[in-house]
Design a protein around this motif. Structure first.
Motif, PDB file in Angstrom:
ATOM      1  N   GLU A   1       0.933  -1.386  -0.028  1.00 34.58           N
ATOM      2  CA  GLU A   1      -0.363   0.081   0.173  1.00 34.58           C
ATOM      3  C   GLU A   1       0.747   1.719   0.537  1.00 34.58           C
ATOM      4  O   GLU A   1      -0.118   2.299  -0.150  1.00 34.58           O
ATOM      5  N   GLU A   2       2.039   1.544   0.165  1.00 33.40           N
ATOM      6  CA  GLU A   2       2.836   2.349   0.750  1.00 33.40           C
ATOM      7  C   GLU A   2       4.002   2.282  -0.308  1.00 33.40           C
ATOM      8  O   GLU A   2       4.983   2.436  -0.021  1.00 33.40           O
TER       9      GLU A   2
ATOM     10  N   ASN B   1       3.565   3.872  -6.116  1.00 31.08           N
ATOM     11  CA  ASN B   1       2.273   5.283  -5.978  1.00 31.08           C
ATOM     12  C   ASN B   1       3.237   6.104  -6.301  1.00 31.08           C
ATOM     13  O   ASN B   1       2.595   7.243  -6.575  1.00 31.08           O
TER      14      ASN B   1
ATOM     15  N   ASN C   1      -3.579  -3.436  -5.885  1.00 30.54           N
ATOM     16  CA  ASN C   1      -3.157  -2.831  -4.478  1.00 30.54           C
ATOM     17  C   ASN C   1      -4.252  -2.329  -3.998  1.00 30.54           C
ATOM     18  O   ASN C   1      -4.116  -2.063  -2.529  1.00 30.54           O
ATOM     19  N   PHE C   2      -5.070  -1.510  -4.533  1.00 30.65           N
ATOM     20  CA  PHE C   2      -6.460  -1.157  -3.438  1.00 30.65           C
ATOM     21  C   PHE C   2      -6.997  -2.326  -2.979  1.00 30.65           C
ATOM     22  O   PHE C   2      -7.673  -2.157  -2.182  1.00 30.65           O
TER      23      PHE C   2
ATOM     24  N   SER D   1      -2.021   7.561  -2.474  1.00 31.42           N
ATOM     25  CA  SER D   1      -1.509   7.372  -2.680  1.00 31.42           C
ATOM     26  C   SER D   1       0.252   7.308  -2.528  1.00 31.42           C
ATOM     27  O   SER D   1       0.242   8.870  -2.792  1.00 31.42           O
TER      28      SER D   1
ATOM     29  N   GLN E   1      -2.529  -0.551 -10.084  1.00 30.11           N
ATOM     30  CA  GLN E   1      -2.702   0.129  -8.560  1.00 30.11           C
ATOM     31  C   GLN E   1      -4.425  -0.585  -7.808  1.00 30.11           C
ATOM     32  O   GLN E   1      -4.151  -0.597  -6.611  1.00 30.11           O
TER      33      GLN E   1
ATOM     34  N   THR F   1      -8.048   6.519  -0.865  1.00 31.18           N
ATOM     35  CA  THR F   1      -7.106   6.011  -0.400  1.00 31.18           C
ATOM     36  C   THR F   1      -6.072   6.267  -1.016  1.00 31.18           C
ATOM     37  O   THR F   1      -6.100   7.173  -2.270  1.00 31.18           O
TER      38      THR F   1
ATOM     39  N   MET G   1      -5.446  -4.231  -0.107  1.00 31.14           N
ATOM     40  CA  MET G   1      -5.694  -3.274   1.218  1.00 31.14           C
ATOM     41  C   MET G   1      -6.860  -2.831   1.932  1.00 31.14           C
ATOM     42  O   MET G   1      -7.468  -2.464   3.202  1.00 31.14           O
TER      43      MET G   1
END
Length: 335
Positions: free
Chosen positions: A123-124, A128, A324-325, A141, A321, A139, A328
């Protein structure tokens, strides 16, 4: 009066060396046979390239690829007596000079490679920082380093540029404003520095995997929530296509754990990519490399294939992305 015919070589060379536009040199070589012979014999296009970008002194040979024949030939730089070699060298450096000075200025980052540290994956992630929106849905980025008590511990972000040769003119960085933390702190660094270079294909050690041929000055970074521009004193020719962004000095402490972090929402690099025209071969720790000519087409022309590849890259990033979302925010199974 044709001064090239009537003046001595040094005087004619001093006059024509005042031409600092690659197109003017090409026009000069088309005035007459004597002018063409003089421009080529004195390597004026090559000299202009070296004057614009001293890094090109590391070119030890040129490789031309014939698309029609599917073969390639190498031109050695010390073969000054061969008129044919000088003519081909003139053509190559004229194209290179034009590409370095007049190609459209666009975004030059092709992909993110690795961060020195990351607090939470995915997520980090460093990926991003390629997204200018700053948010994926609701969320934030961004990339976040791990926390540290020592404010002097640096962090780095490594990127691959679009092509082995890129003329970088400006870089921009937006630090993260953490609205989800008390007081909405901004996790910038005190200074930022940029290194440009290439892979060392002969190195067996990961820590010495890259050779940095140019290092910028240290730019002060403001603790402000905006895309901060860092303009280089003069354009830098990145040979090899790798960029290292160094963050020096931690500013903001996180109240939740008392550690100092550096967080970045977006990184942007602007310049001229010569990916369609040139490649780099055999670059190593010595700094010498072969300049490979991929195409003699005008560097300013953008064909449909390149545009389609750009669309595919955007789709790939959006998909990454999205994944990743989902990681999360996993879907909740119905009761």
């Amino acid at each position: 009066m044709d001064f090239v015919k009537n003046l001595d070589r040094d005087m004619s060379l001093a006059i024509l060396s005042c031409l600092d536009d690659p197109s003017d040199l090409v026009r000069a070589s088309a005035v007459s046979r004597s002018w063409r012979h003089f421009v080529i014999k004195q390597s004026l296009s090559k000299n202009l390239c070296l004057k614009l970008f001293h890094q090109l002194t590391s070119v030890d040979r040129i490789i031309e690829t014939s698309n029609e024949a599917g073969s390639s030939s190498s031109i050695l730089m010390d073969d000054d007596d061969d008129t044919r070699v000088l003519e081909r060298e003139h053509r190559v450096y004229a194209l290179l000079a034009k590409g370095c000075t007049s190609s459209p200025i666009r975004s030059c980052i092709a992909d993110a490679i690795v961060a020195s540290t990351t607090d939470n994956l995915p997520e980090e992630s460093i990926f991003n920082t390629l997204d200018a929106r700053g948010r994926i849905g609701y969320t934030p980025s961004y990339w976040s380093s791990t926390g540290h008590h020592n404010t002097s511990v640096p962090e780095t972000l490594l990127y691959k540029l679009k092509g082995d040769l890129c003329v970088v003119t400006e870089l921009s960085i937006q630090p993260l404003r953490a609205n989800f933390h008390p007081g909405s702190p901004i996790y910038s660094s005190h200074y930022v520095r940029f290194r440009f270079g290439h892979l060392d294909n002969h190195s067996q050690e990961d820590e010495n995997k890259y050779v940095w041929t140019h290092t910028s000055q240290e730019f002060p970074m403001a603790q402000e929530n905006r895309l901060q521009k860092f303009k280089l004193p003069e354009p830098v020719l990145c040979i090899g296509g790798y960029l290292l962004v160094e963050f020096l000095g931690r500013v903001q402490r996180c109240e939740m754990d008392g550690l100092y972090y550096i967080c970045v929402a977006h990184v942007k690099v602007m310049g001229r990519s010569l990916a369609k025209s040139f490649g780099v071969v055999d670059s190593d720790i010595s700094g010498k490399f072969a300049l490979k000519v991929l195409s003699y087409s005008d560097p300013q022309e953008v064909d449909e294939k390149e545009t389609e590849l750009g669309v595919r890259e955007i789709r790939r990033r959006i998909l990454r992305q999205f994944v990743n979302f989902l990681q999360m925010h996993p879907p909740v199974e119905p009761l």
